[in-house]
Design a protein around this motif. Sequence first.
Motif, short mmCIF file in Angstrom:
data_model
loop_
_atom_site.label_atom_id
_atom_site.label_comp_id
_atom_site.label_asym_id
_atom_site.label_seq_id
_atom_site.Cartn_x
_atom_site.Cartn_y
_atom_site.Cartn_z
N GLN A 7 0.83 -1.20 0.00
CA GLN A 7 0.00 0.00 0.00
C GLN A 7 0.87 1.25 0.00
N TYR A 8 1.98 1.23 0.74
CA TYR A 8 2.89 2.37 0.77
C TYR A 8 3.45 2.64 -0.62
N ARG A 9 3.90 1.59 -1.29
CA ARG A 9 4.43 1.75 -2.65
C ARG A 9 3.33 2.19 -3.61
N GLY A 10 2.14 1.61 -3.43
CA GLY A 10 1.02 1.99 -4.28
C GLY A 10 0.62 3.44 -4.11
N ALA A 11 0.70 3.95 -2.87
CA ALA A 11 0.34 5.35 -2.61
C ALA A 11 1.25 6.29 -3.39
N TRP A 12 2.55 6.01 -3.36
CA TRP A 12 3.48 6.88 -4.07
C TRP A 12 3.32 6.75 -5.58
N THR A 13 3.01 5.54 -6.06
CA THR A 13 2.77 5.37 -7.50
C THR A 13 1.57 6.17 -7.95
N VAL A 14 0.48 6.05 -7.20
CA VAL A 14 -0.75 6.79 -7.56
C VAL A 14 -0.49 8.29 -7.51
N TRP A 15 0.23 8.74 -6.49
CA TRP A 15 0.50 10.18 -6.37
C TRP A 15 1.37 10.66 -7.52
N ILE A 16 2.40 9.92 -7.87
CA ILE A 16 3.30 10.36 -8.94
C ILE A 16 2.57 10.41 -10.28
N VAL A 17 1.75 9.41 -10.57
CA VAL A 17 1.01 9.42 -11.83
C VAL A 17 -0.02 10.56 -11.83
N GLY A 18 -0.73 10.72 -10.70
CA GLY A 18 -1.69 11.82 -10.62
C GLY A 18 -1.00 13.17 -10.71
N LEU A 19 0.17 13.27 -10.10
CA LEU A 19 0.94 14.52 -10.17
C LEU A 19 1.39 14.79 -11.60
N ALA A 20 1.74 13.74 -12.35
CA ALA A 20 2.10 13.91 -13.76
C ALA A 20 0.91 14.45 -14.55
N ALA A 21 -0.29 13.96 -14.23
CA ALA A 21 -1.48 14.47 -14.90
C ALA A 21 -1.70 15.95 -14.57
N TYR A 22 -1.46 16.33 -13.30
CA TYR A 22 -1.61 17.72 -12.90
C TYR A 22 -0.55 18.60 -13.54
N LEU A 23 0.71 18.11 -13.56
CA LEU A 23 1.78 18.84 -14.23
C LEU A 23 1.42 19.12 -15.69
N LEU A 24 0.89 18.10 -16.35
CA LEU A 24 0.53 18.26 -17.76
C LEU A 24 -0.63 19.23 -17.93
N ALA A 25 -1.59 19.20 -16.99
CA ALA A 25 -2.70 20.13 -17.06
C ALA A 25 -2.20 21.57 -16.96
N VAL A 26 -1.27 21.82 -16.03
CA VAL A 26 -0.69 23.16 -15.89
C VAL A 26 0.14 23.50 -17.13
N PHE A 27 0.83 22.52 -17.68
CA PHE A 27 1.59 22.70 -18.93
C PHE A 27 0.66 23.17 -20.04
N HIS A 28 -0.48 22.49 -20.21
CA HIS A 28 -1.43 22.88 -21.25
C HIS A 28 -2.02 24.26 -20.96
N ARG A 29 -2.31 24.52 -19.67
CA ARG A 29 -2.85 25.82 -19.28
C ARG A 29 -1.90 26.95 -19.64
#
Length: 423
Positions: A7-29
Motif C-alpha cells: 500500500q505504501y508503494r502503491g500510494a506513491w505510485t498513484v501520487w506520482i502518476v496523478g501529479l504527472a497528470a496535474y503537471l501536464l494540465a498546468v503545462f497545457h494551461r
Amino acid sequence: MNDQGQQYRGAWTVWIVGLAAYLLAVFHRSSLAVAGLVAGERFDISAAQLSTFVMLQLLVYAGMQIPVGLAVDRFGPRAVMLAGAAVLTLSQAGFAFAESYATALTARFFVGMGDAMTFVCLLRLVNAWFSPGRIPQITLLTGPIGQLGGIIAAVPMTWAFSNLGWTKAYLVAAGLGLIVTIAVLLLVRDEPHARSVRGPALSWTRIRTSLAASWEHPGTRLGFWMHFVTQFSSTVLGLLWGYPFFVRGEHTSEAFAGTLLTLMVVAVMFAGPVLGRLIGNHPWHRSTIVLTIVSAIVVAWTAVLAWPGDAPGWLLVVLVIAVGVGGPASMIGFDLVRTSNPIDRLSTATGIVNQAGFLASLITVIAIGVILDATGQNFKAAMSFQYVLWALGLAQVWRYRVKTRARLVRDDPDRWARHAGLG
C-alpha cells in the motif's frame, strides 16, 4: 512484501502518476503564455482578444470546480481524472489545427474544462491513499510541484514553435496527454482496495443537500476565504501583470523582471514543503499561519507601492518572495476542508474552496487592466486594487476562524479542551 508495504508503494505510485497528470494540465494551461506573438499573427487578433484566452480559461476553471467536485464524489477520482486527461488531449489537438479565432477560443474553453478536472481528483487520491499525518505535507507539496508545469512549458514550447511550427508543436503537446491518459488508466486506483469507487447517484435533491452541507460547515467557509486571500497576488503577477509591472511600473530591466518572476517560483517551491510540515505539526493554528503570511504580503506590497519613485531591487526581491509564499499557503484551505467534511462530500467541498483563489485572481486581473486604462498606465494605482480583496478576505478568515472554533466547542468539547483551538 506485506500488505502495508504494498500500500505504501502503491500510494506513491498513484501520487506520482496523478501529479504527472496535474503537471501536464498546468503545462497545457500555460502553453499559450509563450505563444502570444505567434497566436496574434496566426489568428490576426488584438492584444485584448489575446487576453481573452486567459480570461476564458480562468472562468471555465473556476466555474467547473463545483460540478467536478460533485462528479468526483459520484464517480470517483480515477474516472474524472481520465476524462480530464482525454479532454485536454483532444482540445490541444483541436487548438493545433485551429485556423480562426472562434475555433481557437472553443479549443481553449475545453482546455480550461480538462484542466479543472485534474487537481480536485489528485487531492481526493491523496486523502484516500496517505495517512492523516502525512496528508498535509503531501498536499502542500503537490501544488508547488504541479506549478512547475508552467515553467516546463516555456522552453520546450518556445523551441517547438521556432522549429516545428504551430500545428506540430501543439500536436506534440497533445501526444504527451495521450501518454498520461494511458498511465492514469493503468496505474491509478481510487483506493488501496478498489480500482474504482462510486458514490450515491446524483439527483437535484442530493446535489443541493451536498452543497448546502459542505457550505454550511464554517470550516469549509474558512478554507474558502483562506484560498481566496492567499493565492490571487502571486497568480496575478505570474499569469499576466508581473512582467509589465516590473518593467513599466518599476522601470527594471527585462532581465531583472524575468529574474524576479523566477525567484517567485523558487519561493513557491521552497515554501510548500516547509508549510506542509508546519501545519502537520501545528494543525490547530492553520488560520494563524495564513493570517501571518497574508499580513507579510500586504506589508511587502505597501513598502513597494509607498516607496518614493521606483522601489529598490532588494525590496522587489522581498516582495516576490513574500507573494510566492502565498501560493502554497492557499493549499492550507484544502486541509481545513479535509478535517471539516466527511469523505462522501470531500471533493464537493474541495471544489467550492478551489474556485475561491481563481475568482479573486480573475477579478484582480480585470480590475488592474481597467484601472491601467483609466489612469494612463499608473501601475501603483492599479496594483493598489489588491487592498480591496485583502480587506475582504482577511475579515472573512477572522470571522470564520471564530465560527469554526465555536463549532468545535459545540460538537467536540473534549477535543477542544486538549488543544488550543481549530484553524
